[in-house]
Design a protein around this motif. Structure first.
Motif, mmCIF file in Angstrom:
data_model
loop_
_atom_site.group_PDB
_atom_site.id
_atom_site.type_symbol
_atom_site.label_atom_id
_atom_site.label_comp_id
_atom_site.label_asym_id
_atom_site.label_seq_id
_atom_site.Cartn_x
_atom_site.Cartn_y
_atom_site.Cartn_z
ATOM 1 N N ASP A 188 -23.869 52.777 -1.834
ATOM 2 C CA ASP A 188 -24.357 53.591 -0.708
ATOM 3 C C ASP A 188 -24.886 54.945 -1.173
ATOM 4 O O ASP A 188 -25.827 55.470 -0.619
ATOM 5 C CB ASP A 188 -23.245 53.798 0.316
ATOM 6 C CG ASP A 188 -22.950 52.508 1.046
ATOM 7 O OD1 ASP A 188 -22.236 52.541 2.037
ATOM 8 O OD2 ASP A 188 -23.441 51.459 0.591
ATOM 9 N N HIS A 241 -31.297 43.405 -8.781
ATOM 10 C CA HIS A 241 -30.996 44.068 -7.511
ATOM 11 C C HIS A 241 -30.429 45.445 -7.814
ATOM 12 O O HIS A 241 -29.217 45.610 -7.933
ATOM 13 C CB HIS A 241 -30.010 43.240 -6.691
ATOM 14 C CG HIS A 241 -30.478 41.838 -6.498
ATOM 15 N ND1 HIS A 241 -31.678 41.540 -5.897
ATOM 16 C CD2 HIS A 241 -29.936 40.659 -6.856
ATOM 17 C CE1 HIS A 241 -31.852 40.231 -5.888
ATOM 18 N NE2 HIS A 241 -30.803 39.673 -6.464
ATOM 19 N N PRO A 242 -31.312 46.418 -7.967
ATOM 20 C CA PRO A 242 -30.908 47.727 -8.493
ATOM 21 C C PRO A 242 -29.808 48.414 -7.705
ATOM 22 O O PRO A 242 -29.049 49.193 -8.268
ATOM 23 C CB PRO A 242 -32.197 48.542 -8.451
ATOM 24 C CG PRO A 242 -33.157 47.778 -7.628
ATOM 25 C CD PRO A 242 -32.742 46.360 -7.680
ATOM 26 N N PHE A 243 -29.706 48.140 -6.418
ATOM 27 C CA PHE A 243 -28.672 48.823 -5.643
ATOM 28 C C PHE A 243 -27.385 48.017 -5.595
ATOM 29 O O PHE A 243 -26.419 48.404 -4.978
ATOM 30 C CB PHE A 243 -29.167 49.117 -4.227
ATOM 31 C CG PHE A 243 -30.243 50.164 -4.198
ATOM 32 C CD1 PHE A 243 -30.029 51.397 -4.787
ATOM 33 C CD2 PHE A 243 -31.462 49.913 -3.601
ATOM 34 C CE1 PHE A 243 -31.013 52.365 -4.774
ATOM 35 C CE2 PHE A 243 -32.450 50.884 -3.580
ATOM 36 C CZ PHE A 243 -32.227 52.107 -4.166
ATOM 37 N N HIS A 244 -27.388 46.861 -6.212
ATOM 38 C CA HIS A 244 -26.194 46.014 -6.171
ATOM 39 C C HIS A 244 -25.880 45.496 -7.563
ATOM 40 O O HIS A 244 -25.703 44.317 -7.770
ATOM 41 C CB HIS A 244 -26.402 44.840 -5.217
ATOM 42 C CG HIS A 244 -26.633 45.270 -3.815
ATOM 43 N ND1 HIS A 244 -27.858 45.693 -3.362
ATOM 44 C CD2 HIS A 244 -25.804 45.370 -2.769
ATOM 45 C CE1 HIS A 244 -27.770 46.027 -2.087
ATOM 46 N NE2 HIS A 244 -26.539 45.845 -1.708
#
Lengths: 322, 380
Positions: free
Chosen positions: B95, B84-87
Motif C-alpha cells: 500500500d 507485478h511490481p506492487f505485489h
C-alpha cells in the motif's frame, strides 16, 4: 480459497457478451470502461470413463449472467471502496469479478488491473456460495466430499479483459478482443480460462437443465396496508404508500381489466371469448414493447449526442486551460 | 500514426519530456497513438523502450486524455506476465508504494512519470534477479554468487516460447568513473563497459564447463574515446568460472582505457602543431580531439581541410578530407575529396614533424583537388 477446484471454464450467454462488447464499443466519453460481473458458480462433475477405471473429477463452472458498468467501486489508483461496492451489488446477486475494457491497447492485464483484481479477489465478504451441480443432485449418491466442498465460497476473482487492437485505423471494421481470467490468490497470477458462449442449439441443451433465473420479479410492494408497529416516520410511510399505489396502477394499466380473478373464465363455456380478449391483450403488449424499443433507441441517440458534445467541451477546456 | 505529435495533451507532453530528458537511462518512445477509435483524438498512449540488460524492454504507457487526474496505467511486455511490481514477494507493504505513486497522483507535476518508471524499473531488476535465482542450475548459482555484489549488475531470464531458456548477465566492468577521467566531457550518461554473458540453462546434457557466450558492449558515446570493437576477448579455458575470467579482462581493459585517455593529449598536441602551419582551426573537437577543420588556401583557391583523427592515433594516421569553398556539385553541395589516409606517416615522429609532413603533402594535394574540382563541376 486455494482448496477450491479450479475453474474449468466460464460460460456467458451470447447476448450478455454482446451487450458487454456493445457497451465497451459505444463508450465515447472515456477511452476505457470497467464494471462488475455477476452470475453464479456451480460444481461440474466430469466423468473420465476408461476400460479399467472411471474417475470423476470436480471442477467449477462460472456462469456470467449480467454486468454493471460502473467504476465507482474503486478509485483511480485501483483501491477498492468496499462500501460503494456493496451498494452496486443488487440483492440476491453474487459478484463474480469485474471487467475492464480499454481501447487500442494490448490484450494483457495491466498494472492497475492486476492491483484491482488482486484486491477484489481477496474480499471474502463478497464471496458467493457454490451451487452443487445438477447432475450430482439427481444422483442418489452424491460424491462424499460434497458437504465439505459446498461449504467453500468463491471469491470475486474473475476478470474479463476487453481491448481493441492498436493498429485498427484503416479498416472500417472494429475489432474487439476479449479474454477471461481467474485470479489465483495462491500464486498471485492470472490464469486464463476459456470462455464458453452459450447459444441456442443442441450443444447447449445442458444449460437449460441447469437454468437458474437471474432476474427475479421486481419486489413491488403493492400492499397498501402497513404494519401498525412501524410508526416512527409518517412522512416516509406516506411516500412508500404513494409509491406502492403508483406501482399498482402501473400493473393494472398493463393488464387492463384482466385481473387474476377473471382467470377462472379460462374454463367452461366462456373460454372461447376470453381467449380472444387475452390475445388482444398480448397484441397490445407487443405494440407497447415496440414503442418502448423505439423510445430507448431515440434516447440512446440523444445520450450519444450529449456525450459527444460533452467531449468537445472538455477538449475545449483542456486546450484553453494549459 | 494519423495524428501528429502536436496533438499530445500538455500534461502528458510535460511528463514525457521530463522523463526523456531527466532519466539516467536513454529512454526512447517507440510509437505514440490515440485512444480514439478513429485516431483523431488526443494522443494519450505510447510505447516506451527502456534499456535493460543491454537490451530493451517495451512497456506501454496508457493515459486517458479525457481524464488527466487518472494516473497512467502500464502494460508490461508479453514475456513479463508475472511481473507485478506492487505485489512482489518478499516485499514491503504494497500500500505504501501505491500510495506514493498512484493515489496522490498529481498530473501537474511533470516529474511523476519519471518517478513511476524509475520505481518500476528498479522493481524489474529485483524481479529478474529473483527469476534467475529460481533456476535450478548449480553452475549458474555459483556464477551468480561471485558477481552479485557488483553494483549495476543486471540479469535477464529469457523464456520466450520459441527460444531455449537462457540467462543473460550484463556485468559492469571496471569500477572506475570514465566520465571523470575525461576533463570537460559532456556525457550525460555514465559511460560503462559491460561484458554480456549468456548461459543456456535447462539443458542437462550440456557439458558443465563449456564456455558461455561472451560479448563486450559499451555505451555508444564511449566510442569517441575508446572502441571496444577491436578488443579480442581472452580465451575461456574449459572449467573456468567468471570469478577467474573477469579480473584478467578488467586489468586489460583498465590499461586500455587509461591509454585511450592519455591519447587525447597526443591528439591535442597534433592539432596544436597543425595550427602552427594552417592557422587557428575553424572548428575543433575540444574534448576528445577527434576532429579539426582548418581553412587553407593555395593561391586564390580556398578550401577547408577536415582532419578525422582515429582513437588509435598516432598508430593510425588521420583521414583528411578536402572541401572546396568555391566548387559545388549538381546538388549545390560543396565539392569534397574522398577521405585520404595514404600519405607519408610514421607513428614515431614528433607531433611537429607529423604536422610538417602532413602540410607538405597538403600543398601538393591541394593542386590535385583544385584540378578535380574544376573538371566538369559547377563553379561559382
Amino acid at each position: 480459497m486455494d482448496d477450491l477446484p479450479p475453474l474449468q471454464k466460464i460460460a456467458i450467454s451470447g447476448s450478455t457478451l454482446a451487450s458487454l462488447i456493445h457497451r465497451f464499443s459505444t463508450t465515447t466519453s472515456t477511452s476505457s470502461i470497467d464494471g462488475l460481473l455477476f452470475g453464479h458458480v456451480t460444481y461440474v462433475t466430469s466423468l473420465n470413463l476408461s476400460d479399467d477405471s472411471s474417475e470423476t473429477s470436480q471442477t467449477l463452472l462460472a456462469t456470467v449472467t449480467g454486468f454493471l458498468a460502473s467504476s465507482s467501486f474503486r478509485d483511480t489508483s485501483g483501491q477498492i471502496n468496499t462500501s460503494s461496492l456493496r451498494r452496486l451489488i443488487p440483492n440476491s446477486t453474487s459478484l463474480l469479478g469485474w471487467f475492464s475494457g480499454r481501447r487500442r491497447t494490448p490484450l494483457r492485464p495491466s498494472l492497475r488491473e492486476f492491483s484491482i483484481t488482486s484486491s477484489l479477489s481477496s474480499l471474502s465478504q463478497f464471496s458467493s456460495s457454490i451451487k452443487p451441480s445438477p447432475i450430482s443432485n439427481s444422483n442418489s449418491n452424491p460424491f462424499p466430499s460434497s458437504t465439505t466442498l459446498s461449504s467453500l465460497n468463491f471469491n470475486p476473482c474473475l476478470f474479463f479483459l476487453l481491448a481493441s487492437p492498436i493498429s485498427d485505423q484503416t479498416s472500417h471494421i472494429h475489432t474487439h478482443d476479449y479474454r477471461a481470467y481467474q485470479f489465483l490468490s495462491g500464486t498471485h497470477s492470472f490464469n486464463p480460462v476459456s470462455l464458453d458462449i452459450i447459444n441456442i442449439g443442441p450443444a447447449f441443451r445442458d444449460h437449460y437443465g441447469s437454468f437458474i433465473p437471474n432476474s427475479p420479479f421486481p419486489a413491488l410492494d403493492c400492499q397498501l396496508s402497513y404494519s401498525p408497529m412501524v410508526r416512527d416516520d409518517d412522512e416516509e410511510r406516506l411516500s412508500k404508500m404513494k409509491q406502492a399505489s403508483k406501482d399498482q396502477r402501473e400493473l393494472d394499466a398493463c393488464v387492463e381489466g384482466l385481473e387474476v380473478g377473471k382467470l377462472s373464465k379460462l374454463m367452461g363455456s366462456e373460454a372461447k371469448n376470453y381467449t380472444q380478449s387475452l390475445e388482444d391483450l398480448y397484441l397490445k403488449m407487443l405494440v407497447k414493447i415496440e414503442n418502448l424499443t423505439t423510445l430507448v433507441e431515440q434516447s440512446s441517440a440523444r445520450v450519444l449526442e450529449q456525450e459527444t458534445h460533452n467531449k468537445k467541451l472538455r477538449q475545449k477546456i483542456m486546450r484553453s486551460a494549459e | 500514426m494519423g495524428a501528429g505529435t502536436d496533438n499530445v495533451p500538455p500534461f502528458i507532453a510535460a511528463q514525457l519530456s521530463h522523463l526523456l530528458s531527466h532519466s539516467r537511462l536513454t529512454l526512447k518512445v517507440d510509437q505514440m497513438w490515440s485512444s480514439d477509435k478513429y485516431n483523431f483524438g488526443f494522443i494519450d498512449r505510447f510505447t516506451l523502450l527502456i534499456p535493460y540488460c543491454l537490451d530493451f524492454i517495451k512497456w506501454d504507457i496508457v493515459y486517458d486524455a479525457e481524464s488527466p487526474t487518472t494516473p497512467p496505467d502500464v502494460i508490461f511486455g508479453p514475456e513479463d506476465e508475472h511481473f507485478h511490481p506492487f505485489h512482489m514477494t518478499p516485499s514491503f507493504e504494497p500500500d505504501d508504494n501505491i500510495d506514493s505513486f498512484l493515489s496522490d497522483w498529481n498530473y501537474k507535476d511533470p516529474a511523476r512519470l519519471l518517478a513511476l518508471i524509475q520505481f518500476l524499473r528498479d522493481q524489474y531488476v529485483l524481479y529478474q534477479g529473483k527469476r534467475v535465482g529460481e533456476v535450478d542450475d548449480d553452475r549458474l548459482k555459483f556464477e551468480v554468487s561471485t558477481i552479485v555484489s557488483r553494483e549495476g549488475l543486471e540479469m535477464h531470464m529469457s523464456s520466450a516460447a520459441d527460444k531455449s531458456e537462457e540467462v543473460k548477465f550484463a556485468v559492469p566492468l571496471l569500477d572506475i568513473n570514465i566520465n571523470k577521467m575525461v576533463s570537460g566531457c559532456s556525457w550525460r550518461q555514465l559511460q560503462k563497459i559491460y561484458l554480456q554473458v549468456v548461459y543456456p540453462v535447462g539443458r542437462k546434457y550440456m557439458s558443465a564447463s563449456s564456455a558461455p557466450r561472451l560479448k563486450l558492449v559499451s555505451s555508444s558515446e564511449l566510442k569517441a574515446l575508446y572502441s571496444i570493437d577491436d578488443v579480442k576477448l581472452p580465451h575461456w579455458v574449459d572449467g573456468m568460472c567468471l570469478a577467474e575470467y573477469l579480473p584478467n579482462l578488467e586489468e586489460y581493459l583498465g590499461k586500455q582505457v587509461l591509454e585511450a585517455v592519455s591519447l587525447i593529449d597526443v591528439r591535442r598536441n597534433f592539432i596544436e602543431a597543425l595550427a602552427g602551419w594552417l592557422g587557428r582551426p575553424v572548428e575543433a573537437d575540444p574534448i576528445f580531439c577527434r576532429k579539426a577543420t582548418f581553412l587553407s588556401a593555395s593561391g586564390v583557391f580556398t578550401f577547408l581541410v577536415h582532419f578525422l583523427i582515429p582513437t588509435q592515433f598516432p598508430k593510425q594516421q588521420p583521414a583528411i578530407i578536402l572541401q572546396s569553398s568555391q566548387h559545388f556539385n549538381s546538388q549545390m553541395a560543396p565539392m569534397k575529396s574522398r577521405p585520404i589516409s595514404d600519405y607519408p606517416w610514421s607513428p614515431r615522429w614528433e607531433p611537429s614533424l607529423m604536422a610538417e609532413r602532413t602540410c607538405e603533402f597538403l600543398a601538393d594535394e591541394a593542386l590535385n583537388f583544385k584540378r578535380q574540382c574544376s573538371e566538369g563541376q559547377v563553379q561559382l
